[in-house]
Design an enzyme around this catalytic site. Structure first.
Site, PDB file in Angstrom:
ATOM      1  N   GLN A  31       0.937 -22.082   9.789  1.00 23.06           N
ATOM      2  CA  GLN A  31       1.092 -22.389  11.216  1.00 23.06           C
ATOM      3  C   GLN A  31       1.774 -23.734  11.412  1.00 23.06           C
ATOM      4  O   GLN A  31       1.941 -24.503  10.466  1.00 23.06           O
ATOM      5  CB  GLN A  31      -0.293 -22.401  11.880  1.00 23.06           C
ATOM      6  CG  GLN A  31      -1.292 -23.318  11.187  1.00 23.06           C
ATOM      7  CD  GLN A  31      -2.730 -22.865  11.289  1.00 23.06           C
ATOM      8  OE1 GLN A  31      -3.075 -22.082  12.174  1.00 23.06           O
ATOM      9  NE2 GLN A  31      -3.594 -23.341  10.402  1.00 23.06           N
ATOM     10  N   HIS A  62     -18.286 -28.177  18.968  1.00 21.31           N
ATOM     11  CA  HIS A  62     -18.929 -28.118  17.653  1.00 21.31           C
ATOM     12  C   HIS A  62     -20.444 -27.963  17.759  1.00 21.31           C
ATOM     13  O   HIS A  62     -21.052 -27.200  17.006  1.00 21.31           O
ATOM     14  CB  HIS A  62     -18.522 -29.344  16.827  1.00 21.31           C
ATOM     15  CG  HIS A  62     -17.048 -29.353  16.533  1.00 21.31           C
ATOM     16  ND1 HIS A  62     -16.242 -30.441  16.717  1.00 21.31           N
ATOM     17  CD2 HIS A  62     -16.234 -28.350  16.090  1.00 21.31           C
ATOM     18  CE1 HIS A  62     -14.986 -30.133  16.383  1.00 21.31           C
ATOM     19  NE2 HIS A  62     -14.964 -28.873  16.012  1.00 21.31           N
ATOM     20  N   ASP A  86     -11.456 -28.550  10.501  1.00 19.56           N
ATOM     21  CA  ASP A  86     -11.635 -29.941  10.960  1.00 19.56           C
ATOM     22  C   ASP A  86     -13.018 -30.477  10.601  1.00 19.56           C
ATOM     23  O   ASP A  86     -13.254 -31.691  10.668  1.00 19.56           O
ATOM     24  CB  ASP A  86     -11.372 -30.068  12.473  1.00 19.56           C
ATOM     25  CG  ASP A  86     -12.260 -29.156  13.295  1.00 19.56           C
ATOM     26  OD1 ASP A  86     -13.497 -29.198  13.138  1.00 19.56           O
ATOM     27  OD2 ASP A  86     -11.720 -28.390  14.120  1.00 19.56           O
ATOM     28  N   GLU A 106     -11.765 -22.070   4.928  1.00 18.50           N
ATOM     29  CA  GLU A 106     -10.622 -22.375   5.804  1.00 18.50           C
ATOM     30  C   GLU A 106      -9.347 -21.902   5.102  1.00 18.50           C
ATOM     31  O   GLU A 106      -9.125 -22.249   3.939  1.00 18.50           O
ATOM     32  CB  GLU A 106     -10.579 -23.888   6.084  1.00 18.50           C
ATOM     33  CG  GLU A 106      -9.267 -24.429   6.612  1.00 18.50           C
ATOM     34  CD  GLU A 106      -8.881 -23.890   7.988  1.00 18.50           C
ATOM     35  OE1 GLU A 106      -9.680 -24.031   8.925  1.00 18.50           O
ATOM     36  OE2 GLU A 106      -7.764 -23.341   8.122  1.00 18.50           O
ATOM     37  N   ASP A 155     -15.193 -20.062  13.595  1.00 18.45           N
ATOM     38  CA  ASP A 155     -14.524 -21.138  14.343  1.00 18.45           C
ATOM     39  C   ASP A 155     -13.026 -20.960  14.142  1.00 18.45           C
ATOM     40  O   ASP A 155     -12.404 -21.625  13.318  1.00 18.45           O
ATOM     41  CB  ASP A 155     -14.997 -22.504  13.814  1.00 18.45           C
ATOM     42  CG  ASP A 155     -14.263 -23.663  14.478  1.00 18.45           C
ATOM     43  OD1 ASP A 155     -13.498 -23.421  15.426  1.00 18.45           O
ATOM     44  OD2 ASP A 155     -14.458 -24.810  14.034  1.00 18.45           O
ATOM     45  N   GLU A 158      -7.157 -19.486  18.721  1.00 21.09           N
ATOM     46  CA  GLU A 158      -6.993 -18.359  19.619  1.00 21.09           C
ATOM     47  C   GLU A 158      -6.501 -17.144  18.807  1.00 21.09           C
ATOM     48  O   GLU A 158      -5.983 -17.316  17.696  1.00 21.09           O
ATOM     49  CB  GLU A 158      -5.980 -18.707  20.721  1.00 21.09           C
ATOM     50  CG  GLU A 158      -6.579 -19.448  21.912  1.00 21.09           C
ATOM     51  CD  GLU A 158      -6.639 -20.976  21.699  1.00 21.09           C
ATOM     52  OE1 GLU A 158      -6.491 -21.437  20.547  1.00 21.09           O
ATOM     53  OE2 GLU A 158      -6.859 -21.685  22.694  1.00 21.09           O
ATOM     54  N   PRO A 162      -2.724 -16.678  12.157  1.00 22.83           N
ATOM     55  CA  PRO A 162      -3.653 -16.286  11.088  1.00 22.83           C
ATOM     56  C   PRO A 162      -5.028 -15.863  11.599  1.00 22.83           C
ATOM     57  O   PRO A 162      -5.794 -15.230  10.887  1.00 22.83           O
ATOM     58  CB  PRO A 162      -3.762 -17.557  10.234  1.00 22.83           C
ATOM     59  CG  PRO A 162      -3.210 -18.666  11.049  1.00 22.83           C
ATOM     60  CD  PRO A 162      -2.271 -18.069  12.054  1.00 22.83           C
TER      61      PRO A 162
HETATM   62  N1  PUT Z   1     -11.290 -23.559  17.128  1.00 23.54           N
HETATM   63  C1  PUT Z   1     -11.297 -23.997  18.430  1.00 23.54           C
HETATM   64  C2  PUT Z   1     -10.730 -23.081  19.463  1.00 23.54           C
HETATM   65  C3  PUT Z   1      -9.386 -23.488  19.873  1.00 23.54           C
HETATM   66  C4  PUT Z   1      -9.207 -23.527  21.327  1.00 23.54           C
HETATM   67  N2  PUT Z   1      -7.912 -23.989  21.711  1.00 23.54           N
END
Ligand code: PUT
Length: 275
Positions: A31, A62, A86, A106, A155, A158, A162
């Site tokens: 990305q 979070h 993150d 991840e 998590d 959108e 991926p």
């Molecule tokens: N992983 C967080 C969601 C992204 C929202 N823009």
């Protein structure tokens, strides 16, 4: 010269932030990744032009991704976070004393690398001894690990790039199988203003698989529409039956024992998407 960035949240609507500096702007194997400093929200991670997290409001997402499920499960020993490079969800997960092991899968190692460098207050717990970080495909990890996790938290970005497969019914079925017999899963399910169809579709799919399904919400100013949802699917434990007097006060800024059940009370137009 002033520099402004706009995330086009829909083809006709966006959110704009004044940029103080750009640390990183590159195409990873998966990305477009940018790490910038904004004047209003501090350092900000962008993936494919979409805001993923900012130092100022990250705590909402979070905390709300982690604590409702972890305070619903009576003994969440092993927890998986899919995506979330993150490190913010992991930071919240390991606040729970019951958690013996938290695994992060991840797909994009660059997200982890740059988050550690530019978002240390978010990523700073990724090297804790009870955290295992895998740079891998979360979908494959789910398929390859059956009956292993107490809680799984998705998590993702959108549902484009991926992350698109992480919104498929087959993925939720895989999650069901990767959970132990009383497991719980939570996925971020975007916003009801621009993605109502997505919330409805996920709700329908998850209800076909899990006996207990609830949607909850929170307010995140830098995410599309500011009103964000999570969908929780549970095999046995109901988040609405938790005795909130038994939820410990935690080191949080948004989630609290009082908020636990309240977060599941949705505005009526959002509630209607879950019927
Ligand atoms: N992983 C967080 C969601 C992204 C929202 N823009």
């Amino acid at each position: 010269m002033e520099l402004w960035f706009t995330e086009k949240q829909t083809p006709a609507f966006g959110i704009t932030a004044k940029i103080k500096q750009t640390y990183v702007s590159e195409k990873t194997d998966f990305q477009d990744l940018a790490m910038v400093e904004t004047e209003e929200f501090g350092n900000m991670l962008l993936l494919d032009g979409m805001v993923m997290t900012t130092v100022k409001d990250e705590f909402v997402y979070h905390e709300m991704a982690a604590h409702p499920a972890l305070n619903t499960h009576p003994n969440p020993k092993k927890v998986l976070v899919v995506g979330g490079g993150d490190g913010g969800v992991i930071r919240e997960v390991i606040k729970h004393a019951a958690v013996e092991k938290a695994v992060l899968v991840e797909i994009d190692g660059k997200v982890i690398e740059y988050s550690k460098k530019y978002l240390p207050e978010i990523a700073g717990k990724l090297d804790e001894p009870n955290v295992e970080v895998l740079v891998n495909d979360g979908y494959m990890h789910i398929i390859e690990h059956k009956n292993e996790y107490d809680v799984i938290i998705v998590d993702s970005t959108e549902p484009v790039g991926p992350a698109a497969p992480l919104f498929e019914r087959g993925f939720y079925q895989g999650i069901y199988e990767a959970l132990r017999e009383d497991g719980i899963f939570v996925a971020q399910t975007d916003n009801p203003w621009f993605k109502a169809d997505l919330i409805q579709k996920v709700n329908k799919d998850v209800k076909e698989i899990f006996p207990i399904v609830h949607v909850y919400g929170c307010n995140i100013p830098t995410y599309p529409s500011g009103l964000w949802t999570f969908t929780m699917g549970s095999k046995k434990h109901n988040p609405l039956e938790v005795d909130e007097t038994q939820i410990p006060e935690m080191d949080t800024k948004y989630y609290s024992p009082r908020l636990h059940k309240a977060a599941f009370v949705l505005p009526k137009f959002v509630e209607d998407l879950t019927k």
